[in-house]
Design a protein around this motif. Structure first.
Motif: not given
Length: 498
Positions: A367-372, A386-390, A436-437
């Motif tokens: 969640d933190v990385l997606w907000e960034l 947000k893609p699933t399975g990150m 994230l990958l």
């Protein structure tokens, strides 16, 4: 009373099917309720629980009659084990069931005097029996009081209680602890949102009685008013759980609470939905609550008192209308390490020095990385969800080897105890080394050399977070620190200070 002959009086949602079962033969039941069958069974998630119970009894009786063992039969029936495939054996088993029903099952009849309270008798009898949901006890209590107020019970039930009889409410709440049905957690959150008090899940029914009739005085003019409070909060809880669409801020806050496993903060969110709180005010409050959670975590401050903090915040919002000013006043008064709201300086230092991956693992770090990621995207970039399975990736691997050289060119083993190895082990889990990958790209990258990783990132990921690595030839402590500084500058904007 035309219903008296049935002896048992089910809740209104079960009453029609129950009466049909009592009055009609099996073929008629199968025809009338055919759409509720899946093959020859009534599934667990059916809305007609009485129909499922009917089918289960029929199935169990049939299985026993055809295949039951001598241990299942009344001791008065002899020599059945050798006759399991005979008509006489089946008949004997039916006789055993009939004998059990007529001679073993006991019915207790309680005749109440004029001054006896049926609800008290019911609660006493059930105290050592099969535990009921707190909401079952609440329902009985509510409608018992409604009957004493001479209200139209069936109409009240159909309008204001029947929605709570849907199977979804009986399922275990997936994000809340302790493991209890959603209905009980909903009741606890509703009481907390209304009173601002700490609600005990163990004493939930007693908590409700104290809420509805505090110190022997009715809180509500009528039971109908009481039920409408529950109906007001029900859709709010469903929005927080992601079951239905609703207010965007409430839904957004619900996803954050779930990611951070903080559903005990639900009462605060439910309190925000008062009519006198504007949409803009609600959004600002939600952002600051989320910021408080993330800032404390990434600064390495304890999360043990968060439940108490949110209970106190709910209480503050009960005492005064929820507002940004009241929220700020609440946190300004809390200066101790266990409750304070970290400022920008402390937050930045936490991102640079604290092991973020260990402090916020799993869905929290994702969640933190997606907000960034969202904050790093340009205004011209396409909008995306947000893609699933990150997966969270350590760019400099946790199990680094000779492929990841030090600045001085001399390799040192990870657990050698040397200062530079210890420094590297500390910096590995900081935010600057995380990204994230997709799961496949994460597995493919593994512990490869940085140049090989960077090539894969450039070729297979479109996230702005990963553009940082394009064109770089090495990745070590200095580079990680530079990226941590960059992410910290984004973070103070994403998660604002008071």
């Amino acid at each position: 009373d035309p219903l008296a002959r049935y002896k048992l009086s089910p809740t209104p949602s079960d009453r029609v099917v129950f009466h049909d079962i009592m009055e009609n033969d099996y073929a008629s039941i199968r025809t009338k309720y055919s759409k509720y069958y899946w093959g020859n069974r009534v599934p667990k998630n059916t809305s007609l629980l009485a129909l499922r119970a009917y089918e289960l009894f029929r199935e169990n009786i049939s299985d026993f009659a055809l295949f039951g063992s001598v241990n299942d039969i009344s001791h008065n029936v002899e020599n059945i084990a050798d006759e399991t495939d005979t008509e006489e054996a089946v008949e004997a088993r039916f006789e055993a069931l009939l004998a059990a029903l007529l001679s073993r099952m006991k019915l207790v009849v309680i005749i109440l005097g004029e001054d006896d309270d049926a609800q008290v008798v019911f609660e006493t009898l059930n105290s050592k029996g099969e535990p009921l949901l707190a909401m079952d006890l609440v329902r009985n209590n509510i409608f018992h009081r409604a009957e004493r107020q001479s209200l139209e019970i069936d109409e009240l039930y159909q309008e204001l209680w029947d929605p709570f009889d849907q199977p979804w409410w009986r399922e275990s709440a997936p994000f809340s602890r302790p493991r209890r049905p959603r209905l009980d957690h909903f009741l606890a959150y509703t009481l907390a949102a209304e009173t601002g008090e700490n609600i005990s899940m163990r004493e939930l029914y007693a908590e409700y009685r104290a809420f509805a009739v505090p110190r022997g005085q009715r809180r509500f003019h009528s039971v109908e008013d009481e039920l409408r409070v529950l109906q007001h909060y029900a859709p709010l809880y469903k929005v927080l759980e992601g079951e239905i669409d609703g207010d965007q801020t409430l839904a957004w806050l619900g996803t954050k609470f779930v990611s951070w496993q903080l559903t005990t903060a639900y009462p605060v969110a439910m309190r925000l939905m008062r009519e006198d709180v504007s949409s803009d005010e609600r959004q600002q409050i939600a952002r600051l609550i989320y910021s408080y959670i993330v800032r404390r975590t990434l600064c390495g401050l304890t999360s043990k008192n968060l439940n108490r903090v949110f209970q106190s915040l709910t209480h503050a919002f009960v005492q005064a209308t929820p507002s940004v000013a009241n929220l700020r006043a609440f946190f300004v008064a809390r200066v101790g390490d266990s409750t304070r709201f970290p400022d920008d300086r402390e937050f930045t230092q936490g991102i640079l020095a604290q092991p973020a991956y260990q402090l916020a693992h799993g869905t929290r770090m994702a969640d933190v990385l997606w907000e960034l990621e969202l904050a790093s995207r340009s205004s011209l970039a396409e909008q995306m969800t947000k893609p699933t399975g990150m997966w969270v990736e350590h760019v400099l691997p946790r199990s680094w080897n000779e492929d990841w050289p030090f600045d001085d060119g001399v390799f040192t083993e990870r657990w050698s105890g040397e200062v530079k190895a210890q420094d590297r082990n500390r910096v590995i889990h900081t935010l600057g080394n995380l990204t994230l990958l997709s799961s496949k790209l994460n597995i493919s990258s593994g512990n490869r050399k940085f140049v090989e990783k960077a090539e894969k990132f450039e070729k297979h990921t479109g996230l702005f977070l990963n553009k940082w690595f394009t064109g770089k030839s090495r990745w070590a402590e200095v580079e990680i620190q530079e990226r941590s500084q960059y992410l910290a500058s984004l973070a103070v904007e994403v998660w604002p200070d008071l």
